[in-house]
Enzyme design. Sequence first.
Site, mmCIF file in Angstrom:
data_model
loop_
_atom_site.group_PDB
_atom_site.id
_atom_site.type_symbol
_atom_site.label_atom_id
_atom_site.label_comp_id
_atom_site.label_asym_id
_atom_site.label_seq_id
_atom_site.Cartn_x
_atom_site.Cartn_y
_atom_site.Cartn_z
ATOM 1 N N GLY A 222 0.817 -1.204 0.000
ATOM 2 C CA GLY A 222 0.000 0.000 0.000
ATOM 3 C C GLY A 222 0.847 1.248 0.000
ATOM 4 C CB THR A 226 -1.964 3.194 3.993
ATOM 5 O OG1 THR A 226 -0.876 2.363 3.608
ATOM 6 C CG2 THR A 226 -2.315 4.112 2.854
ATOM 7 N N GLY A 227 -0.549 2.845 7.141
ATOM 8 C CA GLY A 227 -0.622 2.083 8.376
ATOM 9 C C GLY A 227 -0.151 0.649 8.260
ATOM 10 C CG HIS A 444 -13.736 9.018 -16.055
ATOM 11 N ND1 HIS A 444 -13.249 9.472 -17.259
ATOM 12 C CD2 HIS A 444 -13.146 7.819 -15.849
ATOM 13 C CE1 HIS A 444 -12.412 8.583 -17.756
ATOM 14 N NE2 HIS A 444 -12.330 7.558 -16.918
ATOM 15 C CD GLU A 445 -12.863 5.800 -12.378
ATOM 16 O OE1 GLU A 445 -13.160 4.606 -12.615
ATOM 17 O OE2 GLU A 445 -11.862 6.352 -12.870
HETATM 18 P P1 ADP Z 1 3.236 2.828 6.602
HETATM 19 O O1 ADP Z 1 4.035 1.792 7.302
HETATM 20 O O2 ADP Z 1 2.120 2.270 5.785
HETATM 21 O O3 ADP Z 1 4.036 3.794 5.818
HETATM 22 P P2 ADP Z 1 2.759 3.631 9.254
HETATM 23 O O4 ADP Z 1 2.176 2.410 9.827
HETATM 24 O O5 ADP Z 1 4.191 3.868 9.533
HETATM 25 O O6 ADP Z 1 2.503 3.704 7.711
HETATM 26 O O7 ADP Z 1 1.878 4.870 9.723
HETATM 27 C C1 ADP Z 1 2.457 6.012 10.316
HETATM 28 C C2 ADP Z 1 1.539 6.578 11.373
HETATM 29 O O8 ADP Z 1 0.353 7.085 10.788
HETATM 30 C C3 ADP Z 1 1.082 5.536 12.361
HETATM 31 O O9 ADP Z 1 1.972 5.410 13.410
HETATM 32 C C4 ADP Z 1 -0.259 6.078 12.814
HETATM 33 O O10 ADP Z 1 -0.085 7.045 13.820
HETATM 34 C C5 ADP Z 1 -0.770 6.780 11.589
HETATM 35 N N1 ADP Z 1 -1.644 5.895 10.820
HETATM 36 C C6 ADP Z 1 -1.413 5.440 9.575
HETATM 37 N N2 ADP Z 1 -2.399 4.670 9.136
HETATM 38 C C7 ADP Z 1 -3.288 4.591 10.131
HETATM 39 C C8 ADP Z 1 -4.555 3.924 10.291
HETATM 40 N N3 ADP Z 1 -5.080 3.166 9.309
HETATM 41 N N4 ADP Z 1 -5.202 4.064 11.450
HETATM 42 C C9 ADP Z 1 -4.690 4.824 12.429
HETATM 43 N N5 ADP Z 1 -3.516 5.474 12.344
HETATM 44 C C10 ADP Z 1 -2.814 5.380 11.215
HETATM 45 ZN ZN ZN Z 2 -11.274 5.820 -17.019
#
Ligand code: ADP
Ligand code: ZN
Length: 632
Positions: A222, A226-227, A444-445
């Site tokens: 991802g 995005t977490g 569009h979508e």
């Molecule tokens: P990635 O590893 O995908 O780059 P991270 O897990 O390091 O992202 O996310 C960085 C910070 O952003 C996390 O520590 C959290 O505080 C916040 N965060 C990112 N995604 C989420 C989520 N889905 N829910 C809650 N907090 C999130």
């Molecule tokens: Zn298209």
Amino acid sequence: MTEKPPSSMARYAVWYVLAFILLLSIFQYYSAMQQAVEISYSEFRHLVQNKGVDDLTVSTDTITGNLLPKGIDELAKAREKPDLPQTLAKQFDKKKPIFSAVRLEDPDLVKLLAKDNISYRAVQEKTWLTSLLSWVFPFLLLIGIWIYFFRKIGAGGAGGLMTVGKSKAKVYVLDETKVTFQDVAGVEEAEEELKEIIEFLKTPAKFQVLGGSLPKGVLLVGPPGTGKTLLARAVAGEAGVPFMSLSGSDFVEMFVGVGAARVRDLFATAQEKAPCIIFIDELDAIGKARGFSPMGGPEERENTLNQLLSEMDGFDTRKGVIIMAATNRPEILDPALIRPGRFDRHILVDRPSLKGREDILQIHTRTIKISPEANLHTLAARTPGMVGSDLANIVNEAALLAARRNKESVEMDDFEAAIDRVVAGLEKRNRVMNPKEKEIVAYHETGHALVAEALPTTDRVHRVSIIPRGIGALGYTMQLPTEDRYLMTKTELEDRMAVMMGGRVAEELTFNEISTGAQNDLYRATDIARSMVREYGMSERLGPITFERERRPLFLDAMLPPGSKDYSEATAQEIDQEVAALVNRAHQRAKDVLEKDREVLEKAAKILLVKEVLEGDELREILNSRGQEHTA
Ligand code: ADP
Ligand code: ZN
Ligand code: MG
């Protein structure tokens, strides 16, 4: 764990330095030689007699010195080269021309020089070897410094050389990983998929009884922020197992063998701690396409990767070790890494939807005093395309702002200001759409989706989304194929083209205007049309003829004159006309579908605009609720 990186490093260094010295001394030797005008001994004697040379340096086998103007003239005369003075003037610029001659046994030489009052001095021959030695010493010193320097880096300060191969894996004991799914939001689908892993980690014994094999490797894919890292820790937290995390870049070291040793060590430790999770962040750092580096870097990465692959093959999941990894560039991973038995389970951690963003804001505002009038839903609506880390950033900024403004609690305008600030940063990176763009993308979508639903042979719509994904793609319509396809019929290809045209047609109908957003659709539709005519013989006018040569290696194609074809100009024109006709027909078909269903287009697009994501079933509900038969 001891390795022998320093010796191999030194081995490389010695060879590099030796080659360097050799080149330098050869260069020196030749550049010195070239500058002097070579003359024979008889010429030399002749010049001495005519007082044409001065300032001699006499060594055991050569004589060098300055050529005086008079000497040059003599030399030009003797050699019958009248332009010699000019050439020498050019060669030496404003310096004094010098000469060199091979010395012969000549007992009278000294007498002769004394008689003509020419200054001279004798020197011991400086051989090639001695000049080489004068280089070697400083370089040995340099190597010494070099080795010392890298040892320091490799040892990471404290433990010295012996710990170079030791894994830096941090083992998080049970208490430390307090993150659970309570702290993650907006990625429900990924959570759902990870539940099985958690079950397994909690009670590995239960799964052993049945003898089924579980996935060894789970790859979280991802966009950044995005977490993914958060999710992996949450899995450990939920299961209550140790979490050993390492970043892919930690594996890639200067020393040969260290990365591989780290991998070995990591897996050995994991076996002891089982059940547990090994988490490799930034997997692409190890698994990416190889490049060149002056110090054996590529070879080293390959070693590490191979070690990782063989450890993954070798270890037994039944002990309860799960390997998780994260990457935001799955496309550059080595195919060997994602083969069955390795990272074969891929979990998409996508950008959050409106609802997801609200939940994430909820989580991050838990520890912050916010004023009762602050509305997280409104905030979520203002932050399309943002990811979890952006939202965490916004909440933090807002809290800081409110504190600076001496407020009791964080108010709406603090959030608004924080959003503006973060958006400004993101806009530079092209990740946020303005409302007008968002509207166009929504129509569009929806256009794609409705055409896909209307035509008989196309795959059902799984989901429509206007959450931007990566650079370039502003939204997407996901169709799930119902079966694997090897052959496609003409009708299917035509239907597929119509779906591709659906986006553009929706824009035309709604806005009486077209945008650049359909470029990729048009490209793909045209591509299909061209293949139909040229490769598959699907054009009625041209008949079952293929105009495509066998695909040959690219470099051969490049050698052909551009535009060389197997068919005539007239045929080429006909092909172009047929391709255009196919594309236009697809356009018309999409138009027919959408014109008939204008209200559904309006309705679905408006909902999509608000919710940002529309599931296939929701779309079909809207379609069916208009009270008309629409079964495919
Ligand atoms: P990635 O590893 O995908 O780059 P991270 O897990 O390091 O992202 O996310 C960085 C910070 O952003 C996390 O520590 C959290 O505080 C916040 N965060 C990112 N995604 C989420 C989520 N889905 N829910 C809650 N907090 C999130
Ligand atoms: Zn298209
Ligand atoms: Mg991360």
